[in-house]
Design a protein around this motif. Sequence first.
Motif, PDB file in Angstrom:
ATOM      1  N   ASP A 108      -1.149  11.361 -12.079  1.00 54.96           N
ATOM      2  CA  ASP A 108       0.190  11.346 -11.181  1.00 54.96           C
ATOM      3  C   ASP A 108       1.274  10.836 -11.971  1.00 54.96           C
ATOM      4  O   ASP A 108       1.430  10.678 -13.194  1.00 54.96           O
ATOM      5  CB  ASP A 108      -0.109  10.055 -10.203  1.00 54.96           C
ATOM      6  CG  ASP A 108       0.281  10.251  -8.932  1.00 54.96           C
ATOM      7  OD1 ASP A 108       1.436  10.871  -8.806  1.00 54.96           O
ATOM      8  OD2 ASP A 108      -0.134   9.795  -7.940  1.00 54.96           O
ATOM      9  N   THR A 121       2.220   1.796  -3.477  1.00 57.66           N
ATOM     10  CA  THR A 121       1.424   2.245  -4.750  1.00 57.66           C
ATOM     11  C   THR A 121       0.543   3.622  -4.206  1.00 57.66           C
ATOM     12  O   THR A 121       0.545   4.465  -4.989  1.00 57.66           O
ATOM     13  CB  THR A 121       0.189   1.227  -4.882  1.00 57.66           C
ATOM     14  OG1 THR A 121      -0.278   0.762  -3.377  1.00 57.66           O
ATOM     15  CG2 THR A 121       0.365  -0.023  -5.629  1.00 57.66           C
ATOM     16  N   MET A 122       0.438   3.767  -2.886  1.00 59.98           N
ATOM     17  CA  MET A 122      -0.256   5.148  -2.698  1.00 59.98           C
ATOM     18  C   MET A 122       0.835   6.124  -2.473  1.00 59.98           C
ATOM     19  O   MET A 122       0.627   7.399  -2.840  1.00 59.98           O
ATOM     20  CB  MET A 122      -1.021   5.057  -1.302  1.00 59.98           C
ATOM     21  CG  MET A 122      -2.336   4.587  -1.186  1.00 59.98           C
ATOM     22  SD  MET A 122      -3.009   4.706   0.296  1.00 59.98           S
ATOM     23  CE  MET A 122      -3.860   6.313   0.177  1.00 59.98           C
ATOM     24  N   GLU A 127      -8.541  12.940   2.846  1.00 63.22           N
ATOM     25  CA  GLU A 127      -8.769  13.644   1.574  1.00 63.22           C
ATOM     26  C   GLU A 127      -9.671  14.601   1.601  1.00 63.22           C
ATOM     27  O   GLU A 127     -10.805  14.211   2.083  1.00 63.22           O
ATOM     28  CB  GLU A 127      -8.738  12.665   0.569  1.00 63.22           C
ATOM     29  CG  GLU A 127      -8.527  13.056  -0.899  1.00 63.22           C
ATOM     30  CD  GLU A 127      -9.236  11.911  -1.814  1.00 63.22           C
ATOM     31  OE1 GLU A 127      -9.415  10.836  -1.401  1.00 63.22           O
ATOM     32  OE2 GLU A 127      -9.602  12.205  -2.926  1.00 63.22           O
ATOM     33  N   TYR A 180      -3.052  10.723   1.377  1.00 63.12           N
ATOM     34  CA  TYR A 180      -1.984  10.257   0.289  1.00 63.12           C
ATOM     35  C   TYR A 180      -0.462  11.001   0.584  1.00 63.12           C
ATOM     36  O   TYR A 180      -0.502  12.261   0.612  1.00 63.12           O
ATOM     37  CB  TYR A 180      -2.511  10.456  -1.045  1.00 63.12           C
ATOM     38  CG  TYR A 180      -3.525   9.845  -1.589  1.00 63.12           C
ATOM     39  CD1 TYR A 180      -3.158   8.477  -2.175  1.00 63.12           C
ATOM     40  CD2 TYR A 180      -4.729  10.255  -1.464  1.00 63.12           C
ATOM     41  CE1 TYR A 180      -4.263   7.459  -2.480  1.00 63.12           C
ATOM     42  CE2 TYR A 180      -5.938   9.358  -1.835  1.00 63.12           C
ATOM     43  CZ  TYR A 180      -5.610   8.373  -2.414  1.00 63.12           C
ATOM     44  OH  TYR A 180      -6.647   7.453  -3.030  1.00 63.12           O
ATOM     45  N   LYS A 185      -6.690   6.961   5.579  1.00 65.92           N
ATOM     46  CA  LYS A 185      -5.428   7.218   5.329  1.00 65.92           C
ATOM     47  C   LYS A 185      -5.290   8.452   4.311  1.00 65.92           C
ATOM     48  O   LYS A 185      -6.056   8.230   3.241  1.00 65.92           O
ATOM     49  CB  LYS A 185      -4.621   5.918   4.892  1.00 65.92           C
ATOM     50  CG  LYS A 185      -3.142   6.151   4.661  1.00 65.92           C
ATOM     51  CD  LYS A 185      -2.470   4.704   4.183  1.00 65.92           C
ATOM     52  CE  LYS A 185      -1.179   4.859   3.921  1.00 65.92           C
ATOM     53  NZ  LYS A 185      -0.220   5.353   4.636  1.00 65.92           N
ATOM     54  N   SER A 192       2.755   6.212  -4.998  1.00 64.94           N
ATOM     55  CA  SER A 192       3.379   6.233  -6.425  1.00 64.94           C
ATOM     56  C   SER A 192       4.946   5.759  -6.650  1.00 64.94           C
ATOM     57  O   SER A 192       5.502   6.229  -7.638  1.00 64.94           O
ATOM     58  CB  SER A 192       3.165   7.766  -6.962  1.00 64.94           C
ATOM     59  OG  SER A 192       1.899   8.064  -6.752  1.00 64.94           O
ATOM     60  N   HIS A 230      -9.215   3.642   3.588  1.00 61.75           N
ATOM     61  CA  HIS A 230      -9.354   5.169   3.140  1.00 61.75           C
ATOM     62  C   HIS A 230     -10.799   4.961   1.925  1.00 61.75           C
ATOM     63  O   HIS A 230     -10.851   4.377   0.933  1.00 61.75           O
ATOM     64  CB  HIS A 230      -8.315   5.301   1.992  1.00 61.75           C
ATOM     65  CG  HIS A 230      -8.487   6.607   1.046  1.00 61.75           C
ATOM     66  ND1 HIS A 230      -7.638   7.770   1.340  1.00 61.75           N
ATOM     67  CD2 HIS A 230      -9.024   6.705   0.019  1.00 61.75           C
ATOM     68  CE1 HIS A 230      -7.966   8.655   0.512  1.00 61.75           C
ATOM     69  NE2 HIS A 230      -8.919   8.052  -0.252  1.00 61.75           N
ATOM     70  N   THR A 234       0.882  -1.308  -0.016  1.00 58.38           N
ATOM     71  CA  THR A 234      -0.091   0.127  -0.171  1.00 58.38           C
ATOM     72  C   THR A 234       0.861   1.065   0.220  1.00 58.38           C
ATOM     73  O   THR A 234       0.610   2.278  -0.660  1.00 58.38           O
ATOM     74  CB  THR A 234      -1.096   0.053   1.228  1.00 58.38           C
ATOM     75  OG1 THR A 234      -1.777  -1.360   1.573  1.00 58.38           O
ATOM     76  CG2 THR A 234      -1.981   1.075   1.287  1.00 58.38           C
ATOM     77  N   ARG A 235       1.763   1.190   0.699  1.00 65.65           N
ATOM     78  CA  ARG A 235       3.040   2.429   0.776  1.00 65.65           C
ATOM     79  C   ARG A 235       3.379   2.601  -0.651  1.00 65.65           C
ATOM     80  O   ARG A 235       3.507   3.860  -1.017  1.00 65.65           O
ATOM     81  CB  ARG A 235       3.932   2.034   1.959  1.00 65.65           C
ATOM     82  CG  ARG A 235       4.932   3.371   1.846  1.00 65.65           C
ATOM     83  CD  ARG A 235       6.101   2.863   2.831  1.00 65.65           C
ATOM     84  NE  ARG A 235       7.095   1.945   2.367  1.00 65.65           N
ATOM     85  CZ  ARG A 235       8.096   2.692   1.624  1.00 65.65           C
ATOM     86  NH1 ARG A 235       8.249   3.755   1.154  1.00 65.65           N
ATOM     87  NH2 ARG A 235       8.824   1.661   0.806  1.00 65.65           N
TER      88      ARG A 235
END
Lengths: 410, 410
Positions: B233, B133-134, B315, B351, B349, B136, B377, B130-131
Amino acid sequence: MDKKQLEKYAQLLVRSGGNVQKGQLVIVSCAVDDACFGRMVQEAAYDAGACEVRMDWLDDQCSRTTYLRGADEIFDSFPQWRVDKLKEQDDRGAVYLHVRSSDPDVLAGVDADRLRRSTKSSREATKEHTRLTMGSFRRWSIIATPSPAWAKKVFPDLSEENAMEKMWQYLLKGARADGENPIADWETHKKSFDERVNFLNKKSFDALRITTKLGTDITIGLAKNHVWEGGGDTDKDGIPFFPNMPTEEIFTMPDRMRADGRVVASMPLSYQGNLIDGFEMTFKDGKVESFRADANESALANIIEIDEGGGRLGEVAIVSNSSPIGKMNTLFYNTLFDENASSHLALGKAYPKNLKGGDELSTEEFIAAGGNDSLVHVDFMFGTPDMNIFGIDENGNETHFYQSGEFVFN
Amino acid sequence: MDKKQLEKYAQLLVRSGGNVQKGQLVIVSCAVDDACFGRMVQEAAYDAGACEVRMDWLDDQCSRTTYLRGADEIFDSFPQWRVDKLKEQDDRGAVYLHVRSSDPDVLAGVDADRLRRSTKSSREATKEHTRLTMGSFRRWSIIATPSPAWAKKVFPDLSEENAMEKMWQYLLKGARADGENPIADWETHKKSFDERVNFLNKKSFDALRITTKLGTDITIGLAKNHVWEGGGDTDKDGIPFFPNMPTEEIFTMPDRMRADGRVVASMPLSYQGNLIDGFEMTFKDGKVESFRADANESALANIIEIDEGGGRLGEVAIVSNSSPIGKMNTLFYNTLFDENASSHLALGKAYPKNLKGGDELSTEEFIAAGGNDSLVHVDFMFGTPDMNIFGIDENGNETHFYQSGEFVFN
């Protein structure tokens, strides 16, 4: 095909095939195109008390695309997590249910070397899992479902819809799953094997001589302390299961060093998408000395030459010509069905269970006892309606126990 | 739907979405019922030069069956090999393409505690993935395809066939993938974001005050050094990609300790098969102080109470009402679409990319800088055609930059 009958087929796989127990982990592998049937199997496994039913979805077409278009180096490796996955499942005592619905031609035209390397790397990585399943430490069962491509291959003159319907009928009939109560029918079927297996185990022949009008004339030594099996299997906890549905064969373990003569195949062999046709082999001292094929000889060579055991025998299996599949007189391009239509041999790895105490032997001890070891185990048919089999005892006396395609020991 | 247009949709996912590079490993996750489209994505990824395209097949119905019928203890664990699988793929620099075709009701009636425990164990085990991918470090992209159940849910008055056809039209239109050259259309779309993002990043407001006639009146503090993102992104190697297709939002990171006031949702929230409807929350010092829902309040509680960050904002996202999806005026029961119809907030969470240098911070440093951390999230909509947003600077001056559902800063 009638949904009720399909549910019975799913239950047959779960109950008679894998014999799922209360609280057990179940792994169902199934083609994505067969999701409806896969879901029935999952439900049936929960009905049987499974604690968890995981789905391993497969798609032959995507596999084909990767064989054709993937980078060359990917076929030499097998990710460790895939090995660990099998280990986690095996450690939890999983039972494996395989729903196979293959297109016989799906690997046609794929580079044979890629296939060979991919098979080799996966087989080497998953040896321990293979030991557990082939040694019946874990239960497993395979049944077949039709795919449009497969149905059209077997019945090329029918429309896709009609071919699919006819395939379902043939597969269910061939698997003795077309009746009111398939589970009970399989109990009856199981008992019919006992007489044959008991006869052959009592005789404990030193060798078999097998002849057909096609030109087969071979003497196959049987391993000392070989065991004939058939009509299902029993795992280490004494729980019965049927690895293959259908199953019509009784089979045992040749001595890897003793096979002499000529074997002529009676049906083509569909191997990794290639149809090996019109083939024969000559054995000397247990090993293939020469071979030829009218079609796809290189695919045959890939099996024989994969390793030392690829060119030696791992199984000899006898099937009565009057089995439901034998009577269909149909080439299914599929080992599960075709091997139950006709007597056959296997190149490659032998089953430890075909040797007294075979499960407790190391690979070296197993080989010393006459058992063959290899990364492959490939069945091919050589039975014909005119086949004769003679059992030979240690003094050279012959017993003609199988005549013109049928057992005649009564 | 026309096969050619579907191939363009698959290419859009591969090229604009994940931006697959030569020699890259690609992971395609796809529903088994959508195998045809999944195969198109695989082919398109090989066209783009992928070294290997692996398929992760999913079936929501089988997942549902396991939630309903599996043993209770299986929801507290997540096998290590699944973590290792993600690690192997991430180590090889994989790009993840997700084809999502969910039935919004598939998890209805499933025990909420099982869902919560299952989510918690999988999220905890896959934190590193997750770290990546989130943050980037790895590229990924999600698009949607219709399923019969989903189509019937959105268009209950149509036949299944007509509902499916209409869903395809809506999804392609909503994803700006219905034209002759969707990849070029997305280049144009990307540029239109720049003006808005540049304006807001230059202003660097201290807080936003947001009001709607439904009753929302909340002041949301923005983290110091927050960054507005939108229109795709860029990964750590500078390669652009679109994580979500469609995407219409621009979004940034609230200060986890500063949100005060009331938020009234403008659309139901479909979460793990439960439709949370008619809900609102009151925030104090960044945390949900009270909440209520007309339907499925307990599902909302599951999000808010999963951990310390579940009840804080991760967010804030602003969407123009005139986006293609906004104009459809249709509830999709699907976050990917509904979040692009309307301005929204996310619980959970934040980003790291929404904070200058956020990727280099430890979790503790990130939290200290105002970033929220949580296992979840979850986006929910609160935008309406009458929404007003005021930017507030450090001296308390207000800029009314979004009026009646549209940006008005020009």
